[in-house]
Design an enzyme around this catalytic site. Structure first.
Site, PDB file in Angstrom:
ATOM      1  CB  CYS A   1      -0.898  -0.024   1.232  1.00 38.98           C
ATOM      2  SG  CYS A   1      -1.889   1.459   1.384  1.00 38.98           S
TER       3      CYS A   1
ATOM      4  CG  ASN B   1      -1.129  -8.685  -1.086  1.00 40.90           C
ATOM      5  OD1 ASN B   1      -0.914  -7.726  -1.816  1.00 40.90           O
ATOM      6  ND2 ASN B   1      -2.090  -8.683  -0.204  1.00 40.90           N
TER       7      ASN B   1
HETATM    8  P1  HMG Z   1      -9.980  13.324  -0.706  1.00 39.56           P
HETATM    9  O1  HMG Z   1      -8.939  14.069  -1.490  1.00 39.56           O
HETATM   10  O2  HMG Z   1     -10.128  13.617   0.746  1.00 39.56           O
HETATM   11  O3  HMG Z   1     -11.402  13.347  -1.418  1.00 39.56           O
HETATM   12  O4  HMG Z   1      -9.706  11.778  -0.908  1.00 39.56           O
HETATM   13  P2  HMG Z   1     -12.437  14.436  -1.815  1.00 39.56           P
HETATM   14  O5  HMG Z   1     -13.776  13.828  -1.622  1.00 39.56           O
HETATM   15  O6  HMG Z   1     -12.123  15.756  -1.163  1.00 39.56           O
HETATM   16  O7  HMG Z   1     -12.179  14.564  -3.379  1.00 39.56           O
HETATM   17  C1  HMG Z   1     -10.977  15.060  -3.931  1.00 39.56           C
HETATM   18  C2  HMG Z   1     -10.960  14.831  -5.439  1.00 39.56           C
HETATM   19  O8  HMG Z   1     -10.985  13.415  -5.715  1.00 39.56           O
HETATM   20  C3  HMG Z   1     -12.188  15.385  -6.129  1.00 39.56           C
HETATM   21  O9  HMG Z   1     -11.787  15.718  -7.434  1.00 39.56           O
HETATM   22  C4  HMG Z   1     -13.109  14.198  -6.195  1.00 39.56           C
HETATM   23  O10 HMG Z   1     -14.049  14.281  -7.227  1.00 39.56           O
HETATM   24  C5  HMG Z   1     -12.142  13.074  -6.455  1.00 39.56           C
HETATM   25  P3  HMG Z   1     -11.422  17.223  -7.845  1.00 39.56           P
HETATM   26  O11 HMG Z   1     -12.662  18.009  -7.527  1.00 39.56           O
HETATM   27  O12 HMG Z   1     -10.247  17.623  -6.998  1.00 39.56           O
HETATM   28  O13 HMG Z   1     -11.094  17.099  -9.294  1.00 39.56           O
HETATM   29  N1  HMG Z   1     -12.646  11.756  -6.003  1.00 39.56           N
HETATM   30  C6  HMG Z   1     -12.694  10.658  -6.785  1.00 39.56           C
HETATM   31  N2  HMG Z   1     -12.351  10.459  -8.075  1.00 39.56           N
HETATM   32  C7  HMG Z   1     -12.551   9.228  -8.564  1.00 39.56           C
HETATM   33  N3  HMG Z   1     -13.053   8.195  -7.825  1.00 39.56           N
HETATM   34  C8  HMG Z   1     -13.391   8.367  -6.541  1.00 39.56           C
HETATM   35  C9  HMG Z   1     -13.229   9.645  -5.972  1.00 39.56           C
HETATM   36  N4  HMG Z   1     -13.474  10.164  -4.754  1.00 39.56           N
HETATM   37  C10 HMG Z   1     -13.118  11.447  -4.787  1.00 39.56           C
HETATM   38  N5  HMG Z   1     -13.875   7.346  -5.837  1.00 39.56           N
HETATM   39  C11 HMG Z   1     -10.371   9.477  -1.035  1.00 39.56           C
HETATM   40  C12 HMG Z   1     -10.504  10.783  -0.288  1.00 39.56           C
HETATM   41  C13 HMG Z   1     -10.948   8.381  -0.162  1.00 39.56           C
HETATM   42  C14 HMG Z   1     -11.150   9.585  -2.354  1.00 39.56           C
HETATM   43  C15 HMG Z   1      -8.867   9.230  -1.317  1.00 39.56           C
HETATM   44  O14 HMG Z   1      -8.177   9.326  -0.113  1.00 39.56           O
HETATM   45  C16 HMG Z   1      -8.600   7.886  -1.918  1.00 39.56           C
HETATM   46  O15 HMG Z   1      -8.979   7.602  -3.044  1.00 39.56           O
HETATM   47  N6  HMG Z   1      -7.894   6.994  -1.158  1.00 39.56           N
HETATM   48  C17 HMG Z   1      -7.642   5.639  -1.605  1.00 39.56           C
HETATM   49  C18 HMG Z   1      -6.287   5.181  -1.185  1.00 39.56           C
HETATM   50  C19 HMG Z   1      -6.088   3.755  -1.616  1.00 39.56           C
HETATM   51  O16 HMG Z   1      -6.641   3.302  -2.618  1.00 39.56           O
HETATM   52  N7  HMG Z   1      -5.253   3.009  -0.872  1.00 39.56           N
HETATM   53  C20 HMG Z   1      -4.959   1.654  -1.185  1.00 39.56           C
HETATM   54  C21 HMG Z   1      -6.101   0.717  -0.991  1.00 39.56           C
HETATM   55  S1  HMG Z   1      -6.325   0.192   0.684  1.00 39.56           S
HETATM   56  C22 HMG Z   1      -5.164  -1.083   0.888  1.00 39.56           C
HETATM   57  O17 HMG Z   1      -4.348  -1.309   0.047  1.00 39.56           O
HETATM   58  C23 HMG Z   1      -5.267  -1.968   2.104  1.00 39.56           C
HETATM   59  C24 HMG Z   1      -5.886  -3.350   1.794  1.00 39.56           C
HETATM   60  O18 HMG Z   1      -5.133  -4.047   0.824  1.00 39.56           O
HETATM   61  C25 HMG Z   1      -5.939  -4.200   3.096  1.00 39.56           C
HETATM   62  C26 HMG Z   1      -4.606  -4.240   3.840  1.00 39.56           C
HETATM   63  O19 HMG Z   1      -3.584  -4.678   3.260  1.00 39.56           O
HETATM   64  O20 HMG Z   1      -4.629  -3.809   4.990  1.00 39.56           O
HETATM   65  C27 HMG Z   1      -7.319  -3.196   1.271  1.00 39.56           C
HETATM   66 MG    MG Z   2      -3.324  -5.185   1.200  1.00 39.97          MG
END
Ligand code: HMG
Ligand code: MG
Length: 297
Positions: free
Chosen positions: A240, A249
């Protein structure tokens, strides 16, 4: 010691694996990876994630990838969604299963999603409501269940509480993630045991990163505790970007090899999976992390 008769592998390589690659992988390669995985006997393949492309540019092509894969009706292709916007994007291309994600550690969740745990769960509420109405299944992830790169220790009670909340909200399965691969078997088992007192074990999955080489041992301990769903990534890719020092993984090939050796059915054709992992590592230009693949099955 008991163990399940069969285990469902949740292949997370196309999502957890490719989200952490430095180079941007072409959509066509991602599509070919998923199509190859679809021919290995896997029943669940996490295909991509509809998160903010600013946060995870590696998966900005989620819609193109999801629309491009040859979906087998017998296979579930869940996709990660962080909020309602992600849900809508996923539904536009026909996703039938989504996964929401939060953490047991406040500090990690802020780094990963710019929100506290409570706030992230509030974001899921409309996703779960719409999913229920649309007949879409929702999986839930809890990250940092055995330790956090920012906070350090994570109390088991926090893991239990977050898992319970996701289950109560309607997630059919909760995947417990050792995001930074810090756990060891006795702690993994104790954590799972505590969660299983509140959430049925049949609704739990384990998700181990192999940063310290403990993943297979942790999985074995959790199998003995009764878990029957294991997340893993072909070729051992993954990590991540918001978890410092987390590596891949556990490799799906190595998990399947261990399960077969234990007499636990997976339905996965190991030689085909190994071939797919070797194909992927060639695409990524590096050696596979799967020890089984390196040894030639
Ligand atoms: P933010 O910047 O706080 O969001 O991000 P916001 O709501 O203020 O929006 C900011 C901008 O992003 C806006 O666009 C939104 O439209 C856009 P702008 O007006 O600036 O052009 N936006 C999106 N665009 C496309 N798709 C969306 C979306 N949402 C908002 N869904 C947010 C908050 C949650 C969106 C951001 O922090 C994010 O995307 N985080 C994801 C991080 C991530 O993917 N991490 C890895 C996955 S988790 C993991 O790997 C762990 C796991 O494997 C289990 C483990 O190992 O523990 C699952
Ligand atoms: Mg993971």
């Amino acid at each position: 010691m008991s163990q399940p008769a069969s285990v469902r592998i949740v292949e997370v390589g196309p999502r957890d694996g490719l989200q952490n690659e430095k180079a941007i992988i072409p959509a066509a390669t991602k599509i070919e990876l998923i199509d190859r995985l679809s021919r290995t006997g896997l029943r669940t393949i996490e295909a991509t994630s509809f998160v903010s492309p600013k946060w995870i540019p590696q998966l900005a092509d989620a819609a193109e990838v999801f629309a491009g894969i040859a979906r087998d009706p017998a296979i579930a292709y869940p996709v990660l969604v962080p909020n309602e916007k992600g849900y809508e994007r996923a539904r536009e291309v026909g996703a039938q299963e989504v996964a929401v994600f939060t953490a047991a550690s406040e500090a990690f969740n802020r780094r990963n999603t710019n929100a506290g745990i409570d706030e992230s769960i509030e974001r899921f509420r409309p996703v779960l409501e719409r999913a229920r109405a649309d007949g879409v299944k929702v999986r839930g992830y809890v990250s940092t269940v055995l330790g956090c790169p920012y906070q350090g220790e994570v109390p088991v009670a926090d893991v239990v509480r977050v898992a319970q909340r996701l289950h109560a909200l309607g997630c059919y399965e909760i995947s417990l993630g050792d995001t930074i691969g810090i756990g060891t078997p006795a702690r993994a088992r104790a954590m799972l045991h505590a969660v299983a007192l509140e959430v049925p074990i049949a609704a739990l999955a384990v998700h181990f990163h192999d940063t310290r080489g403990q993943a297979l041992a942790n999985i074995l301990a959790c199998l003995e505790e009764g878990v029957a769903v294991v997340d893993s990534a072909v070729s051992g890719t993954g990590g991540c970007p918001y978890a410092n020092g987390a590596t891949g993984n556990v490799a799906s090939e190595d998990v399947v090899y261990m399960l077969e050796g234990l007499g636990i059915a997976t339905g996965v054709n190991l030689p085909k999976l190994v071939e797919t992992g070797l194909w992927l590592s060639a695409q990524l230009g590096r050696e596979t992390s799967s020890k089984v693949a390196r040894a030639g099955v």
